[in-house]
Scaffold this active site. Sequence first.
Site, mmCIF file in Angstrom:
data_model
loop_
_atom_site.group_PDB
_atom_site.id
_atom_site.type_symbol
_atom_site.label_atom_id
_atom_site.label_comp_id
_atom_site.label_asym_id
_atom_site.label_seq_id
_atom_site.Cartn_x
_atom_site.Cartn_y
_atom_site.Cartn_z
ATOM 1 N N HIS A 16 0.856 -1.193 0.000
ATOM 2 C CA HIS A 16 0.000 0.000 0.000
ATOM 3 C C HIS A 16 0.891 1.242 0.000
ATOM 4 O O HIS A 16 1.314 1.715 1.041
ATOM 5 C CB HIS A 16 -0.926 -0.028 1.220
ATOM 6 C CG HIS A 16 -1.927 1.088 1.271
ATOM 7 N ND1 HIS A 16 -3.099 1.004 2.005
ATOM 8 C CD2 HIS A 16 -1.955 2.319 0.702
ATOM 9 C CE1 HIS A 16 -3.788 2.121 1.883
ATOM 10 N NE2 HIS A 16 -3.107 2.952 1.107
ATOM 11 N N HIS A 18 1.232 4.822 -2.581
ATOM 12 C CA HIS A 18 0.855 5.609 -3.762
ATOM 13 C C HIS A 18 2.121 6.277 -4.276
ATOM 14 O O HIS A 18 2.711 7.102 -3.563
ATOM 15 C CB HIS A 18 -0.171 6.677 -3.387
ATOM 16 C CG HIS A 18 -1.393 6.112 -2.711
ATOM 17 N ND1 HIS A 18 -2.582 5.921 -3.382
ATOM 18 C CD2 HIS A 18 -1.600 5.695 -1.430
ATOM 19 C CE1 HIS A 18 -3.471 5.413 -2.534
ATOM 20 N NE2 HIS A 18 -2.908 5.260 -1.345
ATOM 21 N N HIS A 196 -9.583 1.074 -1.024
ATOM 22 C CA HIS A 196 -9.495 1.734 0.279
ATOM 23 C C HIS A 196 -10.883 1.689 0.909
ATOM 24 O O HIS A 196 -11.872 2.072 0.271
ATOM 25 C CB HIS A 196 -9.091 3.208 0.119
ATOM 26 C CG HIS A 196 -7.640 3.442 -0.203
ATOM 27 N ND1 HIS A 196 -7.000 2.858 -1.262
ATOM 28 C CD2 HIS A 196 -6.719 4.225 0.415
ATOM 29 C CE1 HIS A 196 -5.738 3.267 -1.274
ATOM 30 N NE2 HIS A 196 -5.531 4.093 -0.280
ATOM 31 N N GLU A 199 -10.996 3.658 6.206
ATOM 32 C CA GLU A 199 -9.961 4.587 6.698
ATOM 33 C C GLU A 199 -10.702 5.694 7.454
ATOM 34 O O GLU A 199 -10.559 5.816 8.678
ATOM 35 C CB GLU A 199 -9.146 5.144 5.517
ATOM 36 C CG GLU A 199 -8.047 6.129 5.931
ATOM 37 C CD GLU A 199 -7.324 6.768 4.731
ATOM 38 O OE1 GLU A 199 -7.865 6.768 3.609
ATOM 39 O OE2 GLU A 199 -6.204 7.315 4.936
ATOM 40 N N ASP A 277 1.918 4.077 2.681
ATOM 41 C CA ASP A 277 0.851 4.884 2.079
ATOM 42 C C ASP A 277 1.409 6.011 1.204
ATOM 43 O O ASP A 277 1.449 5.872 -0.016
ATOM 44 C CB ASP A 277 -0.101 5.424 3.164
ATOM 45 C CG ASP A 277 -1.510 5.676 2.654
ATOM 46 O OD1 ASP A 277 -1.780 5.395 1.475
ATOM 47 O OD2 ASP A 277 -2.356 6.147 3.460
ATOM 48 N N ASP A 278 1.786 7.127 1.809
ATOM 49 C CA ASP A 278 2.338 8.283 1.079
ATOM 50 C C ASP A 278 3.564 8.760 1.856
ATOM 51 O O ASP A 278 3.519 9.763 2.574
ATOM 52 C CB ASP A 278 1.286 9.395 0.996
ATOM 53 C CG ASP A 278 0.060 8.940 0.237
ATOM 54 O OD1 ASP A 278 0.100 8.915 -1.000
ATOM 55 O OD2 ASP A 278 -0.944 8.582 0.891
HETATM 56 N N1 HPA Z 1 -6.346 7.537 1.266
HETATM 57 C C1 HPA Z 1 -7.126 7.743 0.202
HETATM 58 N N2 HPA Z 1 -6.657 8.162 -0.955
HETATM 59 C C2 HPA Z 1 -5.344 8.349 -1.083
HETATM 60 C C3 HPA Z 1 -4.488 8.162 -0.023
HETATM 61 C C4 HPA Z 1 -5.020 7.724 1.216
HETATM 62 O O1 HPA Z 1 -4.314 7.521 2.217
HETATM 63 N N3 HPA Z 1 -3.250 8.444 -0.461
HETATM 64 C C5 HPA Z 1 -3.353 8.794 -1.754
HETATM 65 N N4 HPA Z 1 -4.632 8.751 -2.143
HETATM 66 ZN ZN ZN Z 2 -3.677 4.822 0.499
#
Ligand code: HPA
Ligand code: ZN
Length: 336
Positions: A16, A18, A196, A199, A277-278
């Site tokens: 996971h 991006h 997703h 969250e 994630d990012d």
């Molecule tokens: N959540 C949803 N969309 C996203 C995320 C995330 O953490 N990172 C990049 N797009």
């Molecule tokens: Zn994500």
Amino acid sequence: MSLADFVRGLPKAELHMHIEGSLEPELMFALAARNRIDLPFKSVEAVRAAYAFSNLQDFLDIYYQGAQVLQTEADFQDLAMAYFRRLAADGGVHAEMFFDPQTHTDRGLPFSVAINGLLAGMAQAERELGVTSKLILCYLRHLDEDAAFATLKAAEPWLDRIAGVGLDSSEVGHPPSKFARVFEASRAAGLKLVAHAGEEGPPAYVWEALDLLKVDRIDHGNRSLEDARLTERLVAEGMTLTVCPLSNLKLCVVDDLAAHPLKRMLDLGLKATVNSDDPAYFGGYLLDNYLRTAEAVGLTRAELVTLAKNSFAGSFLDDADKAARIAQIDAYAAAN
Ligand code: HPA
Ligand code: ZN
């Protein structure tokens, strides 16, 4: 051996991440200069100072803005290689990487630019670093399903190089049900499916991802724990959750890393994995996510080994590769 060295040496997959979220401010400035784009920030420090988020949307606004410096195939290749170098340094050996084609096509780039650049970076990483990877195309859920269908159509020439599709961006108000038809079409095209869910969105969105989208993995899934029947179902199905602890902290999904549910997920028998994630926006790559969470919630070495095994078991590698990686982890754990 220190815990940091133990976890670094543990073979790990990241499921996971991006790729647009791995754009470090230094590279953002370098690409802005290369492409003669004005940034609304004066310095790298000013960019980092802007990374204070109180929810997902706060982050997404700045993440989509940052992505505008990506203009050429070389930009995407450089972005991917910068990530793979960090992953390799963290002891990551395989990544299943998300990209958001609509973020790029909606600002006028041809579909080919992002994907060709990323595929070139993936090939380079395998050659130079021995890191393997797969690509997951994410549909932006704040856009409509017709736009997702157009993206699937644009991806047709590359379908043999795309492992699966995902669903990202603003969760609340954009339930999985909105994308049931395009996920069905994606499955018919031979693609794996992830989304997703849970969250910021409620457990009902996780149910929809399972029942309507028929996903192979749930990305995040934190809020599943609010629903005991859902938790039982995820355990019974052995459903992989791609959990992102430092993301959860930065986006205020948890108040404090010590309150993160990762250990509880393992105790319940959920197939949780750890992911960044990012990473450029959330303050840590894969190893930091393992180590900071281990310290905050008190994970044992055995639990860290389970997390690494889950990352391969839940991957889209073939069964022989999964078994080989899991055997490698067992051998490492026995020797260390
Ligand atoms: N959540 C949803 N969309 C996203 C995320 C995330 O953490 N990172 C990049 N797009
Ligand atoms: Zn994500």
